[in-house]
Design a protein around this motif. Structure first.
Motif, PDB file in Angstrom:
ATOM      1  N   LYS A 153       0.829  -1.201   0.000  1.00  0.00           N
ATOM      2  CA  LYS A 153       0.000   0.000   0.000  1.00  0.00           C
ATOM      3  C   LYS A 153       0.866   1.255   0.000  1.00  0.00           C
ATOM      4  N   VAL A 175       0.389   8.424  -6.033  1.00  0.00           N
ATOM      5  CA  VAL A 175      -0.137   9.676  -5.471  1.00  0.00           C
ATOM      6  C   VAL A 175       1.000  10.614  -5.079  1.00  0.00           C
ATOM      7  N   ASP A 176       1.966  10.105  -4.345  1.00  0.00           N
ATOM      8  CA  ASP A 176       3.039  10.982  -3.875  1.00  0.00           C
ATOM      9  C   ASP A 176       3.872  11.491  -5.053  1.00  0.00           C
ATOM     10  N   GLU A 234      -5.054   9.594   5.916  1.00  0.00           N
ATOM     11  CA  GLU A 234      -5.689   8.286   6.090  1.00  0.00           C
ATOM     12  C   GLU A 234      -4.668   7.228   6.497  1.00  0.00           C
ATOM     13  N   LEU A 235      -3.523   7.247   5.839  1.00  0.00           N
ATOM     14  CA  LEU A 235      -2.468   6.289   6.190  1.00  0.00           C
ATOM     15  C   LEU A 235      -2.002   6.488   7.645  1.00  0.00           C
ATOM     16  N   GLU A 237      -5.512  15.385  -2.922  1.00  0.00           N
ATOM     17  CA  GLU A 237      -5.604  13.921  -2.884  1.00  0.00           C
ATOM     18  C   GLU A 237      -4.433  13.340  -2.077  1.00  0.00           C
ATOM     19  N   HIS A 238      -3.261  13.923  -2.273  1.00  0.00           N
ATOM     20  CA  HIS A 238      -2.084  13.467  -1.541  1.00  0.00           C
ATOM     21  C   HIS A 238      -2.244  13.703  -0.031  1.00  0.00           C
ATOM     22  N   PHE A 297       1.266   4.026  -2.959  1.00  0.00           N
ATOM     23  CA  PHE A 297       0.963   5.435  -2.675  1.00  0.00           C
ATOM     24  C   PHE A 297       2.130   6.319  -3.081  1.00  0.00           C
ATOM     25  N   SER A 323      -5.012  14.066   1.738  1.00  0.00           N
ATOM     26  CA  SER A 323      -6.042  13.166   2.265  1.00  0.00           C
ATOM     27  C   SER A 323      -5.499  11.754   2.430  1.00  0.00           C
ATOM     28  N   GLY A 324      -4.755  11.301   1.432  1.00  0.00           N
ATOM     29  CA  GLY A 324      -4.197   9.958   1.503  1.00  0.00           C
ATOM     30  C   GLY A 324      -3.198   9.798   2.637  1.00  0.00           C
TER      31      GLY A 324
END
Length: 580
Positions: free
Chosen positions: A91, A99-100, A142-143, A135-136, A95, A138-139
């Motif tokens: 995961k 995303v990153d 969450e992580l 988006e980054h 990411f 938020s991700g």
């Protein structure tokens, strides 16, 4: 008119100029907004987005990476976490690669455009960059939250472990500051401290291996309760240790020395204290010392105080036995002699009663007193015999018991002695009362003789008659009293009652006769003198007639008052020159 037109033309020109200038200013502001302010806002937004990315990228590479590293270490020690660690690794890799990476490229692009002040490029790339960076962010959040929740129990266990270590450190410091006062406790406490340190190390290994439940249970049920118990006990442990290791042994040793000394002095200590009692006290002290060394503090203070109370109780018993012996040996011979004297005194009283009864009448009340005295003397004799038996009994009795019996004997002797003395005083009072009654016969006769000649000298017969009757009744009382005193056994109570009544009435008669005698003489003389002004007026005559009536009734003070009033009126008339 020409001047006015010139002025108006100038004003119109000024207005047009101002309007042109204002229009130019608005155009300048619009251009400034589009050329500078708008570009500044674009650069500001680009900066903020880059800062947002850097912040969350730091979280990703910092805290999230640390959490993931912790999860990997757990997976190495605990097979149950290996699959989960692999999933998190995939995961995080996904990411970072997607995303990153996209957010990093967007931030780099914005930074480049911002540095070269490319407003057109910023306007073009800002919306997409904002979406990628949001988006980054938020991700990353969450992580972070997911990993934090995943390792929440570990954090709790580690916090509990840190608290336990800090508490143990404080307790150890407090103990070692005052270890000199409780040297006996140093080895067991050091053993407990080592055991607690081992438990903390085991808990740390369990936390490292994600065995949170076992680690938490050990900390809550084995480490913290022991540390708390030690912390609560430490303030009283120095004094408690001193009490059990030094003070109580000294007090018990003193008690044992006193017991041996009294045994050597031939004290009978059965029922007071025995070797078995001393042995039991030593056993109790040994049990307290064992509990102290084994750190069994629950109820230890109360048990130590109870043992101290027992030692004091036995000490008081033995000291009381010494005091009892002193009092007993100092008073037993006196108690024996006193009982013998009381018995002899009662025998003497009994022998004298026959002569007393021949002279004086003793009623049932007196006979009851004699019987009571006999009972008291018999009780004292019985107590003395019991005391002698106890003194020579086998086995011998403690001095406390002998003293108690001796004090009972002394109390009975005091009661019997008081009863004897009271009865002797009563017998003496019979003679005194009889002699007082005999003396009254003469004293009353003298009073009556004085009363009789005064009564006979009264010229008013109605006044003499009640006095003569009272005189006859008093003579009858005296005759009865005389007859009572001449015929033994004398009823002293009746004689005293007759004496009191005769004396009271004789004195009253003597007082009355003297008052009437003196009053009649004075009033009669005043009436004779008043005849000199009787005829002065009818008013005076009336006053004197009233005075004569009062005189005949024996109301001499009232009569004299009327005579003095008539005399005053007569003198007043004489002063006014009126007829006599």
């Amino acid at each position: 008119m020409k001047n006015l037109a010139t002025v108006l033309a100038l004003q119109t020109g000024d207005i047009i100029l101002i309007a042109i200038l204002a229009l130019l200013a608005v155009i300048a502001l619009v251009l400034l907004y589009f050329l500078w302010f708008r570009n500044y806002r674009l650069r500001k937004q680009a900066q903020e987005l880059c800062a947002t990315y850097e912040k969350h990228h730091a979280i990703l590479e910092g805290q999230v990476a640390q959490y993931f590293s912790r999860l990997q270490r757990i997976a190495q020690l605990n097979l149950h976490y290996q699959e989960e660690a692999s999933e998190w690794e995939r995961k995080l890799r996904s990411f970072r690669e997607n995303v990153d990476e996209r957010a990093a490229q967007a931030a780099a692009l914005l930074s480049e455009e911002w540095e070269r002040h490319d407003a057109r490029a910023l306007r073009r790339d800002l919306p997409e960059s904002r979406r990628l960076i949001a988006e980054h962010a938020s991700g990353v959040n969450e992580l972070y939250q997911a990993l934090q929740k995943k390792l929440e129990r570990e954090e709790e266990c580690r916090a509990l472990l840190v608290d336990a270590r800090a508490a143990l450190r404080d307790v150890k410091q407090s103990f070692y500051r005052q270890k000199e006062a409780m040297a006996l406790l140093v080895p067991p406490f050091e053993s407990v401290f080592r055991r607690l340190e081992d438990l903390l190390s085991e808990c740390e290994e369990k936390v490292e291996g994600a065995d949170y439940e076992s680690a938490g249970e050990t900390l809550r049920k084995e480490v913290h309760p022991v540390v708390d118990a030690i912390r609560k006990a430490l303030p009283t442990l120095p004094s408690l240790s001193l009490e059990i290791t030094r003070l109580l042994p000294e007090k018990l040793g003193n008690l044992e020395d006193l017991f041996r000394h009294m045994k050597a002095e031939d004290y009978a200590l059965d029922g007071v204290a025995g070797e078995r009692d001393i042995k039991e006290l030593h056993e109790r002290l040994d049990a307290l010392r064992e509990r102290l060394v084994s750190l069994g503090f629950q109820g230890l203070q109360e048990d130590a105080e109870h043992l101290e109370g027992l030692v004091k109780e036995f000490q008081a018993r033995l000291e009381g036995e010494i005091e009892a012996r002193r009092k007993f040996e100092g008073g037993v011979e006196s108690a024996h002699r006193r009982e013998q004297l009381i018995a002899k005194e009662f025998i003497s009283l009994s022998h004298s009663l026959q002569g007393v009864r021949a002279i004086y009448l003793l009623g049932q009340e007196e006979e009851d007193k004699i019987n009571n005295i006999q009972n008291l003397v018999s009780q004292a004799a019985a107590s003395r015999r019991v005391l002698d038996t106890c003194v020579h009994s086998v086995p011998r009795q403690p001095y406390g018991s002998l003293l108690e019996r001796m004090e009972q004997l002394v109390a009975q002797e005091e009661e019997a002695e008081k009863a004897l003395h009271d009865f002797h005083d009563y017998l003496a009072s019979l003679k005194e009362d009889s002699e007082r009654a005999a003396r009254l016969l003469h004293e009353a006769s003298v009073l009556l003789e004085e009363s009789e000649w005064r009564v006979e000298a009264l010229p008013l017969v109605p006044l003499r008659e009640p006095l003569i009757k009272e005189d006859e009744e008093i003579h009858a009382l005296l005759d009865e009293l005389s007859a009572l005193l001449r015929n033994p056994p004398i009823d002293v109570r009746k004689a005293s009652a007759l004496r009191d009544e005769a004396e009271r009435r004789a004195r009253a008669l003597h007082q009355k006769a003297r008052e009437l005698f003196d009053g009649e003489r004075k009033c009669g003389a005043r009436l004779l003198l008043a005849n000199a002004w009787r005829s002065d007026s009818p008013e005076i005559e009336n006053l004197l007639l009233q005075a004569e009536a009062l005189y005949r009734k024996g109301e001499f003070p009232a009569a004299i008052a009327l005579i003095e009033e008539s005399q005053g009126k007569a003198l007043f008339r004489e002063g006014r020159g009126g007829p006599r």
